[in-house]
Write a protein that holds these residues in place. Sequence first.
Motif, PDB file in Angstrom:
ATOM      1  N   PRO A 257       0.810  -1.225   0.000  1.00  0.00           N
ATOM      2  CA  PRO A 257       0.000   0.000   0.000  1.00  0.00           C
ATOM      3  C   PRO A 257       0.844   1.277   0.000  1.00  0.00           C
ATOM      4  CG  PRO A 257      -0.693  -1.510   1.763  1.00  0.00           C
ATOM      5  CD  PRO A 257       0.584  -2.050   1.189  1.00  0.00           C
ATOM      6  N   PHE A 258       2.065   1.188   0.571  1.00  0.00           N
ATOM      7  CA  PHE A 258       2.883   2.396   0.756  1.00  0.00           C
ATOM      8  C   PHE A 258       3.838   2.697  -0.391  1.00  0.00           C
ATOM      9  CE2 PHE A 258       5.321  -1.078   2.519  1.00  0.00           C
ATOM     10  CZ  PHE A 258       4.428  -1.731   3.379  1.00  0.00           C
ATOM     11  N   THR A 259       3.906   1.816  -1.376  1.00  0.00           N
ATOM     12  CA  THR A 259       4.758   2.089  -2.547  1.00  0.00           C
ATOM     13  C   THR A 259       3.953   1.886  -3.823  1.00  0.00           C
ATOM     14  OG1 THR A 259       5.604  -0.170  -2.286  1.00  0.00           O
ATOM     15  CG2 THR A 259       7.031   1.602  -1.547  1.00  0.00           C
ATOM     16  N   GLU A 260       4.292   2.656  -4.854  1.00  0.00           N
ATOM     17  CA  GLU A 260       3.626   2.521  -6.143  1.00  0.00           C
ATOM     18  C   GLU A 260       4.543   3.068  -7.237  1.00  0.00           C
ATOM     19  OE1 GLU A 260       0.844   0.876  -6.778  1.00  0.00           O
ATOM     20  OE2 GLU A 260       1.167   1.290  -8.919  1.00  0.00           O
ATOM     21  N   PRO A 261       5.073   2.261  -8.151  1.00  0.00           N
ATOM     22  CA  PRO A 261       4.908   0.818  -8.151  1.00  0.00           C
ATOM     23  C   PRO A 261       5.710   0.134  -7.041  1.00  0.00           C
ATOM     24  CG  PRO A 261       6.474   1.462  -9.833  1.00  0.00           C
ATOM     25  CD  PRO A 261       5.926   2.732  -9.254  1.00  0.00           C
ATOM     26  N   SER A 262       5.352  -1.117  -6.752  1.00  0.00           N
ATOM     27  CA  SER A 262       6.073  -1.911  -5.760  1.00  0.00           C
ATOM     28  C   SER A 262       6.878  -2.998  -6.459  1.00  0.00           C
ATOM     29  CB  SER A 262       5.097  -2.558  -4.781  1.00  0.00           C
ATOM     30  OG  SER A 262       4.333  -1.572  -4.111  1.00  0.00           O
ATOM     31  N   VAL A 263       8.012  -3.323  -5.871  1.00  0.00           N
ATOM     32  CA  VAL A 263       8.945  -4.244  -6.500  1.00  0.00           C
ATOM     33  C   VAL A 263       9.479  -5.232  -5.469  1.00  0.00           C
ATOM     34  CG1 VAL A 263      11.197  -4.388  -7.640  1.00  0.00           C
ATOM     35  CG2 VAL A 263       9.684  -2.472  -8.157  1.00  0.00           C
ATOM     36  N   GLU A 264       9.395  -6.502  -5.775  1.00  0.00           N
ATOM     37  CA  GLU A 264      10.046  -7.490  -4.920  1.00  0.00           C
ATOM     38  C   GLU A 264      11.401  -7.812  -5.521  1.00  0.00           C
ATOM     39  OE1 GLU A 264       6.668  -9.567  -2.211  1.00  0.00           O
ATOM     40  OE2 GLU A 264       6.978 -10.360  -4.210  1.00  0.00           O
ATOM     41  N   VAL A 265      12.409  -7.955  -4.671  1.00  0.00           N
ATOM     42  CA  VAL A 265      13.769  -8.142  -5.149  1.00  0.00           C
ATOM     43  C   VAL A 265      14.260  -9.547  -4.797  1.00  0.00           C
ATOM     44  CG1 VAL A 265      16.140  -7.273  -5.046  1.00  0.00           C
ATOM     45  CG2 VAL A 265      14.210  -5.683  -4.813  1.00  0.00           C
ATOM     46  N   ASP A 266      14.642 -10.286  -5.833  1.00  0.00           N
ATOM     47  CA  ASP A 266      15.248 -11.605  -5.636  1.00  0.00           C
ATOM     48  C   ASP A 266      16.750 -11.492  -5.881  1.00  0.00           C
ATOM     49  OD1 ASP A 266      12.625 -12.527  -5.442  1.00  0.00           O
ATOM     50  OD2 ASP A 266      12.561 -13.272  -7.508  1.00  0.00           O
ATOM     51  N   VAL A 267      17.535 -12.332  -5.212  1.00  0.00           N
ATOM     52  CA  VAL A 267      18.973 -12.403  -5.527  1.00  0.00           C
ATOM     53  C   VAL A 267      19.286 -13.819  -5.987  1.00  0.00           C
ATOM     54  CG1 VAL A 267      19.827 -10.590  -4.009  1.00  0.00           C
ATOM     55  CG2 VAL A 267      19.595 -12.911  -3.131  1.00  0.00           C
ATOM     56  N   GLY A 268      20.294 -13.909  -6.845  1.00  0.00           N
ATOM     57  CA  GLY A 268      20.715 -15.223  -7.316  1.00  0.00           C
ATOM     58  C   GLY A 268      21.513 -15.934  -6.232  1.00  0.00           C
ATOM     59  N   TYR A 269      21.270 -17.256  -6.113  1.00  0.00           N
ATOM     60  CA  TYR A 269      22.091 -18.051  -5.178  1.00  0.00           C
ATOM     61  C   TYR A 269      22.639 -19.271  -5.912  1.00  0.00           C
ATOM     62  CZ  TYR A 269      18.198 -21.399  -4.750  1.00  0.00           C
ATOM     63  OH  TYR A 269      17.223 -22.319  -5.015  1.00  0.00           O
ATOM     64  N   THR A 270      23.652 -19.827  -5.340  1.00  0.00           N
ATOM     65  CA  THR A 270      24.175 -21.107  -5.828  1.00  0.00           C
ATOM     66  C   THR A 270      24.305 -22.039  -4.634  1.00  0.00           C
ATOM     67  OG1 THR A 270      26.362 -20.101  -5.697  1.00  0.00           O
ATOM     68  CG2 THR A 270      25.412 -20.308  -7.887  1.00  0.00           C
ATOM     69  N   VAL A 271      24.270 -23.335  -4.892  1.00  0.00           N
ATOM     70  CA  VAL A 271      24.347 -24.301  -3.800  1.00  0.00           C
ATOM     71  C   VAL A 271      25.786 -24.780  -3.641  1.00  0.00           C
ATOM     72  CG1 VAL A 271      23.558 -26.549  -2.951  1.00  0.00           C
ATOM     73  CG2 VAL A 271      21.963 -25.028  -4.136  1.00  0.00           C
ATOM     74  N   ILE A 272      26.340 -24.570  -2.445  1.00  0.00           N
ATOM     75  CA  ILE A 272      27.697 -25.036  -2.165  1.00  0.00           C
ATOM     76  C   ILE A 272      27.628 -25.917  -0.918  1.00  0.00           C
ATOM     77  CG2 ILE A 272      30.037 -24.331  -1.522  1.00  0.00           C
ATOM     78  CD1 ILE A 272      29.549 -21.750  -3.136  1.00  0.00           C
ATOM     79  N   ASN A 273      28.116 -27.156  -1.048  1.00  0.00           N
ATOM     80  CA  ASN A 273      28.054 -28.136   0.055  1.00  0.00           C
ATOM     81  C   ASN A 273      26.649 -28.266   0.630  1.00  0.00           C
ATOM     82  OD1 ASN A 273      30.844 -28.510  -0.176  1.00  0.00           O
ATOM     83  ND2 ASN A 273      31.258 -26.837   1.277  1.00  0.00           N
ATOM     84  N   GLY A 274      25.659 -28.287  -0.249  1.00  0.00           N
ATOM     85  CA  GLY A 274      24.285 -28.469   0.196  1.00  0.00           C
ATOM     86  C   GLY A 274      23.645 -27.214   0.775  1.00  0.00           C
TER      87      GLY A 274
END
Length: 366
Positions: A257-274
Amino acid sequence: MTIETMGSEALARIAAAQDATALESLRVEFLGKQGSISGLLKTLGKMTPEERQSEGPKIQALRETVQTALTERKDAFEAAALEAQLASETLDLTLPAPQAPAGSVHPVSQVMDELAEVFADMGFAVATGPEIEDDWRNFTALNIPETHPARAMHDTFYFPDQMRNADGQKMLLRTHTSPVQIRTMMNQEPPIRIIAPGRVYRSDSDATHTPMFHQIEGLVIDKGINLGHLKWTLETFLRAFFERDDVVLRLRPSYFPFTEPSVEVDVGYTVINGKRVIGGDPNASENGGWMEVLGSGMVNRKVIEACNLDPDEWQGFAFGTGVDRLAMLKYGMDDLRAFFDGDIRWLKHYGFAALDVPTLSGGVGA
Ligand code: 2NL
């Protein structure tokens, strides 16, 4: 007994005294009120002037000799006692230092300091505010409608209805740190660049939610601010915080409600040792993916208006995220509830040394 024999006898007995107590008895015996030498001195008054002239100096000399002998013997006893004490109280300076109390810095505190350091480098000040807030600053000013589910009793800790502030507003435990930004916009002139870290409260408790947790929000208000500024700021922040230049962002449209437009931010991850590690190629098959880390957007003009600023003159962006979750992601902890148990073994394992102050030059973490 002649004065001479009295003298030599007194000196002999003083020399023979074995300790300070014996010496004190001798002092009383010779020089006390009823003492033998004091008695001799009293006889002076009854003497003829001639006798007094010949006896007086002898008696005075006797008194002085005995007094001096007592003092010297007493000094000797004291010196001997000190010598004995010094000989018995040895101090071995080669012993190892005693174990100092070993407290450590909680990962949440460490991460808060790291965040402050990263954002200070981008020109953000740290703002704080009360954890007990009013309904207007926590909800209404943020364009959160009366009917919004977050306002419901089961999400928000309200104080009893009679406990209202001077404006007649209901009081509550803040559910986010946004009211700090509302206060800042109302109390200082733009441009504004702040982060607001702190404790927030929601009536929620399970494996991934604790009723108290930590949030950090950020706010920029200036002229001509756009989504590009938002993306650069969050990318620069995440790369500095996770200390990797290969952190990539993905912005998805969302709604707050408090932002327009609103944006969700994802970051890339990689799997290391599970384990999922922030950074690297999210498209690496099997071993990569996207993880949501932030909510953000351009500040809704209704929010800017609520703070008595002209939305045609001032624009900005805002973002928010959980500090506890950031700590878990960065330092590989997997149980949120352990954060607030106060278990000394957990604190020893995950805590940071008190002098391990995060600096950009030294690396903000690890
Ligand atoms: C999330 C999302 C967000 C904000 C917080 C904000 C504050 C003001 C005005 C506008 Cl004063 N916005 N804060 C904006 C977008 C997202 O947090 O997922 N938090 C855990």
